[in-house]
Design a protein around this motif. Sequence first.
Motif, short mmCIF file in Angstrom:
data_model
loop_
_atom_site.label_atom_id
_atom_site.label_comp_id
_atom_site.label_asym_id
_atom_site.label_seq_id
_atom_site.Cartn_x
_atom_site.Cartn_y
_atom_site.Cartn_z
N TYR A 14 9.88 -4.93 -9.09
CA TYR A 14 9.48 -4.33 -7.81
C TYR A 14 8.24 -3.44 -7.89
N ILE A 15 7.93 -2.92 -9.03
CA ILE A 15 6.91 -1.87 -9.12
C ILE A 15 5.68 -2.34 -9.88
N TRP A 16 4.52 -2.25 -9.24
CA TRP A 16 3.22 -2.38 -9.88
C TRP A 16 2.57 -1.01 -9.85
N ARG A 17 1.91 -0.65 -10.96
CA ARG A 17 1.34 0.69 -11.05
C ARG A 17 -0.04 0.66 -11.68
N ALA A 18 -0.92 1.52 -11.19
CA ALA A 18 -2.21 1.78 -11.83
C ALA A 18 -2.07 3.16 -12.48
N ARG A 19 -1.72 3.17 -13.74
CA ARG A 19 -1.32 4.42 -14.40
C ARG A 19 -2.47 5.43 -14.48
N ARG A 20 -2.13 6.68 -14.15
CA ARG A 20 -3.03 7.82 -14.32
C ARG A 20 -2.19 8.95 -14.90
N THR A 81 15.81 2.14 -2.99
CA THR A 81 16.26 3.52 -3.21
C THR A 81 16.55 3.76 -4.68
N HIS A 82 16.94 2.72 -5.39
CA HIS A 82 17.25 2.86 -6.82
C HIS A 82 16.00 2.69 -7.69
N VAL A 83 15.22 1.65 -7.43
CA VAL A 83 14.10 1.37 -8.34
C VAL A 83 12.97 2.39 -8.22
N LEU A 84 12.89 3.08 -7.08
CA LEU A 84 11.80 4.04 -6.90
C LEU A 84 12.12 5.44 -7.41
N ARG A 85 13.36 5.74 -7.63
CA ARG A 85 13.71 7.12 -8.02
C ARG A 85 12.94 7.63 -9.24
N PRO A 86 12.74 6.83 -10.28
CA PRO A 86 12.00 7.35 -11.44
C PRO A 86 10.55 7.74 -11.14
N VAL A 87 9.95 7.19 -10.07
CA VAL A 87 8.55 7.51 -9.80
C VAL A 87 8.40 8.53 -8.68
N LEU A 88 9.50 9.09 -8.22
CA LEU A 88 9.44 10.09 -7.16
C LEU A 88 9.53 11.51 -7.73
N ASP A 89 9.17 11.65 -8.99
CA ASP A 89 9.25 12.97 -9.63
C ASP A 89 8.01 13.82 -9.37
N LEU A 90 6.97 13.23 -8.77
CA LEU A 90 5.78 13.97 -8.36
C LEU A 90 5.71 13.98 -6.83
N PRO A 91 4.95 14.89 -6.25
CA PRO A 91 4.73 14.82 -4.80
C PRO A 91 4.19 13.44 -4.43
N THR A 92 4.86 12.78 -3.50
CA THR A 92 4.59 11.38 -3.21
C THR A 92 4.41 11.16 -1.72
N ALA A 93 3.55 10.22 -1.38
CA ALA A 93 3.41 9.75 -0.01
C ALA A 93 3.68 8.25 0.02
N PHE A 94 4.18 7.76 1.15
CA PHE A 94 4.38 6.33 1.37
C PHE A 94 3.33 5.84 2.35
N PHE A 95 2.75 4.66 2.07
CA PHE A 95 1.89 3.96 3.02
C PHE A 95 2.48 2.58 3.25
N GLY A 96 2.66 2.21 4.52
CA GLY A 96 3.13 0.87 4.83
C GLY A 96 2.30 0.28 5.95
N HIS A 97 1.91 -0.99 5.78
CA HIS A 97 1.13 -1.66 6.82
C HIS A 97 1.99 -2.68 7.54
N SER A 98 1.96 -2.63 8.87
CA SER A 98 2.70 -3.56 9.72
C SER A 98 4.20 -3.49 9.38
N ALA A 99 4.82 -4.60 9.00
CA ALA A 99 6.24 -4.55 8.65
C ALA A 99 6.50 -3.57 7.52
N GLY A 100 5.52 -3.39 6.63
CA GLY A 100 5.67 -2.43 5.54
C GLY A 100 5.83 -1.01 6.04
N ALA A 101 5.31 -0.72 7.24
CA ALA A 101 5.47 0.63 7.80
C ALA A 101 6.93 0.88 8.17
#
Length: 260
Positions: A14-20, A81-101
């Motif tokens: 589920y997760i693709w990341r551009a690591r920083r 809700t399960h797969v995203l928990r490990p990456v929600l340890d920093l202040p996070t914003a969600f962006f969704g386009h169309s149905a993704g919103a």
Amino acid sequence: MIPLENELAPESPYIWRARRPSATHRLVCFPHAGAGAPAYADWAGLLPPGIELIAIQPPGRQNRIGEDPFTEAGPLVEALTHVLRPVLDLPTAFFGHSAGATLAYELTRALRERGARGPEHLFLSAQPAPGESAVRRLHELPDDEFAAEILSLGGIDEEVAEDEDVMEAMLYTLRADFTLWERHTVEPGAPLDVPITVLSGESDPRAPLGEVKRWGEHTTAEFQTQFFPGGHFYFLDSPAEVVSVIGRTMLAPATHRRSA
């Protein structure tokens, strides 16, 4: 092989990341119908250095083409809700386009209901707020009409549109996604306490001005709108401008201002 810093690469189904590694914030992006995580590949190099990009890859596209797309929103939201928990340890914003919103919004509600950490800002793009809508429903159209409506919205490269085999596979996933989200009903509930910024194209037939502004009814926090020249896929025409707005908003001090 270790991905480059601005390279969006798969980390899990589920997760693709551009690591920083030095990032202080994360932006999680949810794709539009028929699309996947690569839709946001160029954003990694456009975001400010302090923001790490994560993009969601649903089944039924790209490296998950052999998997069936979801047919109901509930199981998809539950999985995320399960797969995203490990990456929600920093202040996070969600962006969704169309149905993704709508997916970003429903996932935010689900995380809040579970008492889990969720996004600190929602960027909802080119999608009417829940409720009655004048936007034409597409998922029950015959194949030729459905394809014509999809192509009229833009967002599909000419080379792809001319390849019958690729278009057939893409239209299967598109119809599945449109069926899922056009049949989905957002259940009534208390407004979120999360700031919402609505982004949309000024001439988008699928995001009427009055309908996208109703997202303001779904938060008690800051609400803003930002409109760009263009239609449904405005963000493909001016990605740097759109990403700049998101980056500045994410890194700005919190306020309580609401505007329409």
